[in-house]
Write a protein that holds these residues in place. Structure first.
Motif, PDB file in Angstrom:
ATOM      1  N   VAL A   1       0.948  -1.133   0.088  1.00  0.00           N
ATOM      2  CA  VAL A   1      -0.004  -0.043  -0.041  1.00  0.00           C
ATOM      3  C   VAL A   1       0.891   1.125   0.132  1.00  0.00           C
ATOM      4  O   VAL A   1       1.775   1.360   0.812  1.00  0.00           O
ATOM      5  CB  VAL A   1      -0.920   0.147   1.264  1.00  0.00           C
ATOM      6  CG1 VAL A   1      -1.850   1.221   1.358  1.00  0.00           C
ATOM      7  CG2 VAL A   1      -1.989  -1.040   1.206  1.00  0.00           C
ATOM      8  N   ALA A   2       0.572   2.061  -0.960  1.00  0.00           N
ATOM      9  CA  ALA A   2       1.405   3.476  -0.939  1.00  0.00           C
ATOM     10  C   ALA A   2       0.470   4.616  -1.034  1.00  0.00           C
ATOM     11  O   ALA A   2      -0.748   4.530  -0.928  1.00  0.00           O
ATOM     12  CB  ALA A   2       2.301   3.458  -2.454  1.00  0.00           C
ATOM     13  N   ALA A   3       1.036   5.572  -0.435  1.00  0.00           N
ATOM     14  CA  ALA A   3       0.220   6.829  -0.262  1.00  0.00           C
ATOM     15  C   ALA A   3       0.846   8.150  -1.262  1.00  0.00           C
ATOM     16  O   ALA A   3       1.808   8.642  -0.600  1.00  0.00           O
ATOM     17  CB  ALA A   3       0.232   7.329   1.293  1.00  0.00           C
ATOM     18  N   PRO A   4       0.487   8.163  -2.312  1.00  0.00           N
ATOM     19  CA  PRO A   4       1.180   9.012  -3.224  1.00  0.00           C
ATOM     20  C   PRO A   4       0.804  10.687  -2.633  1.00  0.00           C
ATOM     21  O   PRO A   4       1.642  11.553  -2.908  1.00  0.00           O
ATOM     22  CB  PRO A   4       0.306   8.911  -4.571  1.00  0.00           C
ATOM     23  CG  PRO A   4       0.062   7.556  -4.508  1.00  0.00           C
ATOM     24  CD  PRO A   4      -0.119   7.316  -3.231  1.00  0.00           C
ATOM     25  N   VAL A   5      -0.198  10.885  -2.078  1.00  0.00           N
ATOM     26  CA  VAL A   5      -0.592  12.017  -1.255  1.00  0.00           C
ATOM     27  C   VAL A   5      -0.995  11.464   0.292  1.00  0.00           C
ATOM     28  O   VAL A   5      -2.064  10.865   0.190  1.00  0.00           O
ATOM     29  CB  VAL A   5      -1.643  12.903  -1.899  1.00  0.00           C
ATOM     30  CG1 VAL A   5      -2.041  13.961  -0.946  1.00  0.00           C
ATOM     31  CG2 VAL A   5      -1.346  13.319  -3.218  1.00  0.00           C
ATOM     32  N   THR A   6      -0.318  11.722   1.135  1.00  0.00           N
ATOM     33  CA  THR A   6      -0.627  11.101   2.427  1.00  0.00           C
ATOM     34  C   THR A   6      -1.688  11.810   3.203  1.00  0.00           C
ATOM     35  O   THR A   6      -1.558  13.113   3.520  1.00  0.00           O
ATOM     36  CB  THR A   6       0.839  10.981   3.273  1.00  0.00           C
ATOM     37  OG1 THR A   6       1.771  10.383   2.619  1.00  0.00           O
ATOM     38  CG2 THR A   6       0.363  10.470   4.569  1.00  0.00           C
ATOM     39  N   PRO A   7      -2.701  10.961   3.499  1.00  0.00           N
ATOM     40  CA  PRO A   7      -3.952  11.772   4.266  1.00  0.00           C
ATOM     41  C   PRO A   7      -3.569  11.463   5.919  1.00  0.00           C
ATOM     42  O   PRO A   7      -2.590  10.581   6.001  1.00  0.00           O
ATOM     43  CB  PRO A   7      -5.117  10.833   3.927  1.00  0.00           C
ATOM     44  CG  PRO A   7      -4.419   9.543   3.511  1.00  0.00           C
ATOM     45  CD  PRO A   7      -3.175   9.646   3.015  1.00  0.00           C
ATOM     46  N   GLY A   8      -4.100  12.104   6.462  1.00  0.00           N
ATOM     47  CA  GLY A   8      -3.860  12.042   8.149  1.00  0.00           C
ATOM     48  C   GLY A   8      -3.930  13.470   8.666  1.00  0.00           C
ATOM     49  O   GLY A   8      -4.490  14.457   8.321  1.00  0.00           O
ATOM     50  N   ALA A   9      -3.171  13.410   9.820  1.00  0.00           N
ATOM     51  CA  ALA A   9      -3.322  14.784  10.680  1.00  0.00           C
ATOM     52  C   ALA A   9      -2.623  15.778   9.937  1.00  0.00           C
ATOM     53  O   ALA A   9      -1.378  15.874   9.509  1.00  0.00           O
ATOM     54  CB  ALA A   9      -2.453  14.500  12.070  1.00  0.00           C
ATOM     55  N   GLY A  10      -3.364  16.728   9.698  1.00  0.00           N
ATOM     56  CA  GLY A  10      -2.797  18.150   9.173  1.00  0.00           C
ATOM     57  C   GLY A  10      -2.476  19.180  10.057  1.00  0.00           C
ATOM     58  O   GLY A  10      -1.970  20.232   9.375  1.00  0.00           O
TER      59      GLY A  10
ATOM     60  N   LEU B   1      -4.682   6.237  -0.849  1.00  0.00           N
ATOM     61  CA  LEU B   1      -3.840   5.236  -1.120  1.00  0.00           C
ATOM     62  C   LEU B   1      -3.795   4.297  -2.169  1.00  0.00           C
ATOM     63  O   LEU B   1      -4.970   4.331  -2.997  1.00  0.00           O
ATOM     64  CB  LEU B   1      -4.128   4.315   0.077  1.00  0.00           C
ATOM     65  CG  LEU B   1      -4.523   4.954   1.360  1.00  0.00           C
ATOM     66  CD1 LEU B   1      -4.723   4.055   2.536  1.00  0.00           C
ATOM     67  CD2 LEU B   1      -3.252   5.732   1.902  1.00  0.00           C
ATOM     68  N   THR B   2      -2.921   3.728  -2.600  1.00  0.00           N
ATOM     69  CA  THR B   2      -2.802   2.705  -3.853  1.00  0.00           C
ATOM     70  C   THR B   2      -2.628   1.226  -3.425  1.00  0.00           C
ATOM     71  O   THR B   2      -1.699   1.235  -2.672  1.00  0.00           O
ATOM     72  CB  THR B   2      -2.071   3.356  -5.150  1.00  0.00           C
ATOM     73  OG1 THR B   2      -0.663   3.172  -4.506  1.00  0.00           O
ATOM     74  CG2 THR B   2      -2.372   4.562  -5.354  1.00  0.00           C
TER      75      THR B   2
END
Length: 507
Positions: free
Chosen positions: A337-346, A356-357
């Motif tokens: 699992v990769a995160a080209p744009v990482t979601p989460g705490a901003g 995620l991909t």
């Protein structure tokens, strides 16, 4: 024992704003339900119901500034979004008033007696009557349209059912304000204020579903909470209908031809749908099947650009923020699992959008390991699964449970019937969802007579809709009168049709 206070909390800071109520005791719930039950005869007046629903919409419009301000302070959804939601709420109330006035919802059917038939047919007259007191469980993410003055309340009142709302803890001040407006509208229309009541507190919600005078319930929320209430409704000495909208992954399938034709457009549209309302829509796309190859690469590039440019946002409360961050962490820890744009705490109080991909092959070949990727993650994130061929995409879809929506992105030629996977996919996703969208996005559920907002479990616990004109059917039951003398029939079924209602007559 001291009463437990109910506080309004600012999600932008996590700080308490004000105490607006106290949690209802079992005695409080009992009083509210019994008072609502006592209003049934008054609410049976169709003219009063019509006036009530329209007056409620007018009072909400008049108080728009205060309502939007209160809701924004408790949800951080923003004045723009909330102004639109308030307009939707008023529209729902007026639409149900129109439905009551028109009368088709009563589904009046008359079969004339025909002794010549085999077997002989007696005279039968059928229509629908209200169930009784309805318990409504307000949603967190729609403090107006799916809460105290929302669609469940409006449709139940239109059916002639009094309502007791269990307010959501994320917006208690908004709930109290809207309840006061509805109760004022009732009194202005010649109805008792107790046709609508509000209670607060987790335990109050359980007391409400178990109360013997509650005849049905409507719920919008999580699978866990909805299933607990559904089970409680079924376990009563007299079980009652429980119409729950629970969780949904809302899959999207992009055909290879569509990706080749307009990858950038699809990627940008997907980014907007995922990030809309900080990803807190029940129909947010949570799984997107994208073909491998150049078209899929261009699509994910556009998605990365769109989500990468999205500003961090505030979720409805800090508990949801913690769950979102933990959910993303669990998913990104999976191999492959990769995160080209990482979601989460901003930030301290915000979250950032991302995606995620994973390979579709992983979801098919190791379903237990990747099971969490096929579960809803509430917030601004989606999972892009890259598939090698349509059969692999179909195998992923076969592993999904029920959904509120399913979306297909197809090429112009496929939309006109050209050979391709689109025709087969329509049948596959129809089995999965209550609403099928083609070349659009599921976020944004139009309030219209033909709308269906529901789906196979766990999207919903029944086959009804919580949006649109047919939502009123949840709170009615049919009664047939056989060979009943004219003088003993209800006015709705009398031969002269004194109320001028639409009816279907079989000679």
């Amino acid at each position: 024992m001291a009463a437990t206070p109910v506080w309004s909390v600012d999600p932008r800071t996590g700080k308490q704003r004000e105490q607006v109520a106290v949690e209802a005791t079992p005695q409080d719930v009992d009083r509210a339900v019994r008072a609502a039950h006592a209003t049934r005869e008054a609410l049976a007046d169709r003219g009063a119901r019509i006036a009530f629903l329209r007056t409620a919409a007018a009072l909400l419009d008049e108080a728009a500034g205060a309502v939007v301000e209160a809701a924004d302070a408790e949800t951080a959804l923003g004045p723009g979004r909330l102004t639109g939601e308030l307009a939707r709420t008023g529209y729902q109330l007026r639409a149900f008033a129109d439905a009551v006035e028109e009368g088709t919802y009563l589904d009046i059917r008359i079969d004339r007696a025909d002794p010549a038939l085999t077997p002989p047919r007696p005279e039968l007259r059928r229509y629908k009557i209200p169930l009784g007191v309805v318990a409504v469980y307000a949603a967190s993410n729609f403090p107006l349209a799916f809460s105290v003055p929302g669609g469940d309340t409006a449709s139940a009142l239109a059916a002639g059912c009094p309502v007791v709302v269990k307010a959501h803890p994320d917006h208690p001040a908004t709930s109290e304000l809207c309840a006061s407006l509805l109760r004022r509208a009732a009194e202005r229309s010649g109805l008792p204020a107790d046709v609508v009541a509000v209670v607060h507190g987790f335990d109050a919600g359980l007391e409400l579903i178990r109360h013997p005078l509650v005849s049905a319930a409507g719920f919008t929320g999580s699978i866990r909470g909805g299933r607990a209430l559904f089970d409680a409704a079924a376990a009563r000495p007299v079980p009652i209908p429980f119409h729950g909208e629970l969780g949904s992954l809302n899959p999207v399938v992009v055909t290879e031809a569509a990706a080749a034709e307009r990858a950038e457009e699809i990627g940008a549209g997907l980014a907007g749908s995922v990030a809309l309302g900080v990803g807190q829509f029940c129909v947010k796309p949570g799984l997107v099947l994208v073909p491998e190859g150049a078209g899929g690469d261009r699509l994910t590039g556009a998605l990365a650009k769109g989500l990468g440019e999205t500003e961090p946002g505030v979720l409805l409360d800090h508990r949801m923020r913690e769950n979102f961050v933990a959910g993303v962490r669990e998913r990104t820890a999976l191999p492959g699992v990769a995160a080209p744009v990482t979601p989460g705490a901003g930030g301290e109080h915000t979250v950032g959008a991302g995606f995620l991909t994973v390979s579709a092959r992983s979801l098919v070949e190791e379903p237990e390991r990747y099971e969490v990727l096929l579960e809803e993650c509430f917030g601004p994130v989606t999972v892009v699964a890259r598939y090698a061929d349509p059969q692999e995409a179909g195998a992923v879809l076969e592993r999904l449970s029920g959904n509120l929506s399913a979306t297909l992105q197809v090429s112009a030629a496929e939309g006109e019937g050209a050979p391709g996977p689109a025709a087969e996919l329509i049948g596959t996703v129809t089995a999965l969802a209550g609403r099928v969208v083609v070349n659009g996005w599921p976020t944004g559920v139009a309030v219209a007579p033909a709308q269906h907002h529901g789906g196979p479990y766990p999207a919903a616990t029944s086959h009804s809709t919580s949006v649109g004109g047919t939502a009123i059917e949840r709170w009615l039951r049919p009664v047939a009168y056989q060979s009943v003398p004219e003088a003993l029939l209800p006015p709705e079924l009398r031969e002269a049709n004194p109320l001028g209602l639409p009816r279907r007559v079989t000679p």
